[in-house]
Write an enzyme that holds these catalytic residues in place. Sequence first.
Site, short mmCIF file in Angstrom:
data_model
loop_
_atom_site.label_atom_id
_atom_site.label_comp_id
_atom_site.label_asym_id
_atom_site.label_seq_id
_atom_site.Cartn_x
_atom_site.Cartn_y
_atom_site.Cartn_z
N CYS A 173 0.84 -1.18 0.00
CA CYS A 173 0.00 0.00 0.00
C CYS A 173 0.88 1.24 0.00
O CYS A 173 1.61 1.50 0.97
CB CYS A 173 -0.90 0.00 1.23
SG CYS A 173 -1.88 1.49 1.21
N GLY A 174 0.82 1.96 -1.09
CA GLY A 174 1.65 3.15 -1.23
C GLY A 174 1.18 4.28 -0.35
O GLY A 174 2.00 4.97 0.28
N HIS A 175 -0.13 4.49 -0.25
CA HIS A 175 -0.58 5.65 0.52
C HIS A 175 -0.31 5.45 2.00
O HIS A 175 0.06 6.37 2.72
CB HIS A 175 -2.04 6.00 0.21
CG HIS A 175 -3.06 5.29 1.02
ND1 HIS A 175 -3.60 4.08 0.65
CD2 HIS A 175 -3.66 5.62 2.18
CE1 HIS A 175 -4.49 3.72 1.55
NE2 HIS A 175 -4.55 4.64 2.50
N ASP A 201 -10.46 3.31 -3.68
CA ASP A 201 -9.33 4.04 -3.09
C ASP A 201 -9.55 5.53 -3.23
O ASP A 201 -9.78 6.04 -4.32
CB ASP A 201 -8.04 3.63 -3.80
CG ASP A 201 -6.83 3.96 -2.95
OD1 ASP A 201 -7.00 4.65 -1.93
OD2 ASP A 201 -5.73 3.53 -3.31
N GLY A 209 -0.80 4.30 -4.38
CA GLY A 209 0.65 4.29 -4.56
C GLY A 209 1.16 3.06 -5.29
O GLY A 209 1.97 3.16 -6.22
N SER A 210 0.68 1.88 -4.88
CA SER A 210 1.17 0.67 -5.56
C SER A 210 0.63 0.62 -6.99
O SER A 210 1.27 0.08 -7.89
CB SER A 210 0.76 -0.58 -4.77
OG SER A 210 -0.62 -0.53 -4.46
O1 HY3 Z 1 -1.90 3.33 -2.17
C1 HY3 Z 1 -2.02 2.12 -2.25
O2 HY3 Z 1 -1.18 1.42 -2.81
C2 HY3 Z 1 -3.19 1.47 -1.59
N1 HY3 Z 1 -4.32 2.30 -1.39
C3 HY3 Z 1 -5.44 1.39 -1.21
C4 HY3 Z 1 -5.14 0.32 -2.18
C5 HY3 Z 1 -3.66 0.21 -2.20
O3 HY3 Z 1 -3.27 -0.85 -1.36
#
Ligand code: HY3
Length: 675
Positions: free
Chosen positions: A96-98, A295, A300-301
């Site tokens: 999870c990027g965020h 999301d 991020g990913s």
């Molecule tokens: O930013 C992300 O990568 C995450 N946000 C929710 C789904 C991903 O895991």
Amino acid sequence: MRGYPKLEGKTLLEKRSYARDKIDDIRQRYVLNQRSVLLFKWTSQTEVKKCRLMREPRGHKEMYGAIIVPETERTLSGEADVGVLFCHNEGYSTMCGHATIALGRFLVDTEDEDIFPRRKQVRFDEAKRECHLRLHAPCGVVDVTVPSVRKGNRVVSDPERAVRFISVRSFAAATNLRIAVPEELRWPELRRAGKESVLVDVAYGGAFYAIVDEKELGFERIKEGVDLRRLDTATAIVKELVGERKEVFRGHGLDSDLEYLYGVIVVDEGEGWVGLGGLDDGRVGVCFFADQQIDRSPTGSGVSARVALARAKGLLGEGERVRFDSLLSAGAGGSAGAFVGSAAGEDRVLVEGRAFYTGAFPPYINPRLGPVPPISTSPSSSPAPSFLPSSLVLDQLSSLHHVVRFRCRSERSPSFSTGIVFPHRLPPPWQGPNLVNQPHPDPALLTTEPPTADNIAEDAAKLNVVAPDFKQHPATTTSVQDIPADIPTPGAPSGAGEGRPRRYLHEAEQEGFYLWNTAKHYILQPAVAGGLLGLLNLGLIGGAAYTYYTKPHLRRDARAIASSVAAALTLLSAEGYAAEKYRETPRGQREAEKAKKEGAALYRYAREHILRPGVLGGLLGVLNAGIIGAVGYFSYINWDRPHWDRRIVSAVTAGILTLWTGEGYLAEKYRVTHH
Ligand SMILES: O=C(O)[C@H]1NCC[C@@H]1O
């Protein structure tokens, strides 16, 4: 992690499985079964303890969480500073990027060595004014750079500058994959566009995403507003169809726990075909991940996956930076919510984004509120029950203080989240067709002062760490000081001076009311009603058969036979007509799609759990034992018959021989293919 049970397992992926298989009741559990048992056991707070963090009433469908794991195989080997498990409405993500961006700040700011034992190892680059962290996520180690400043004798994160991380190896797994959509699964927009298939790309950035242009799904200009329910239907079907293409996810040298489709990102016009745009004219994407969770961050990913895909397609040069927006960040304007992605060497991606503190909220369990039944996601369902703070704190979870909630804050775009856990009770997406009804911040949680170098420490100080004696003193330094002792459930008799029998009576009423509501919730579902009708039909047929059996004269009575046939035909046609009419309604169509999906899920479950050789072997053993037992029993009770019917004996013998030969054949085939 204090309060959270010890995660068994040598590797982080094993710990992830443990969290999923053994202690998932902390993340979420529908407690219906426990409540039913409670009818006989009476309500006890211990049972109510096992409540979910990610679903109502403490969370919601769009909730996201991060569980810090201080020790993993990579921290022990010195390759990482700390580990993390991410969780959402369905389970535990691999990346999870965020959350990584938000955690970056938190991990620099925390001084609690129980949470982050290796905090002191974190390197602060005085010249660049940034800290370097190695975060072990289930997909691998991610390098995180957190802009930081010295504040007295502390080093704290700087909200003014973007956190950045370098992804794990990211790559395009399949480009221009044509996915045929079976006739019965085609959603209205696809039909209208006259399409029978969709073209998707699949890319990996710590998790696999199917990336699909809005037009492929029959949508247009989603960034200007889209009915998220419709997009939900379309992406759920795409996810199922792409997810079935197992070969796409295998053979990339990944652990098998990572080989699955995590989300579908619907991208706006042009991406993957004409390029990505730059920093000003970036790309908007709507990511549906896990159980169709939307999301709010630009994912991020997903950015890692999209950059890797663009590189594979030759659409992005080295060092070229692209702005990525979610619907929410795009709608809010400004740039604080957007992520910026760029290629960082061979197969890595650099992702930049900002995070802001909004507070910390230890979860409470209110014994009066008790468990809440799952809320249906249909637009007509009643609003979620509200969260009632209680003086009674859940023992095990009260110290989950690092389930920290961050929210993106900026002067220009204060209304969206890019954090670990989305705070506040946000309205689910079905409550509105477009951005108008998207969540707005709780103003009380926003820092209204513009951030300055001076208030950085104050910003970090909003982090609300729960003291060990929290149970005795529920209020924390940064939270409201006087949490009300308890807010009574509407209609509940007041606690003061309430006699025991009256309280029990009230609890019994509540229990009954709860069960009745739950029963109604389940029985009034069309699928259940259909099942009940099926039972009714069986009963009627059984009743008629019994009557004809016990009253032989009726078998010759033409009038009786004709009326039975006519009644049966009328009933069946009426039921068929009603079912057909229902299927034509939007809800009926949704149900049909859902039934299909559930059928597939059931099949998958059966394949994974029952059709495994061990389990299947056991079941076959039970079947064989049953057959042998039955044959033995009938032989025993008929042993003194003067003669046995040869046809029956031959049929039974032939049947058993065929069955056993079949089983032997299957076992041999399995042995040859798998060993
Ligand atoms: O930013 C992300 O990568 C995450 N946000 C929710 C789904 C991903 O895991």
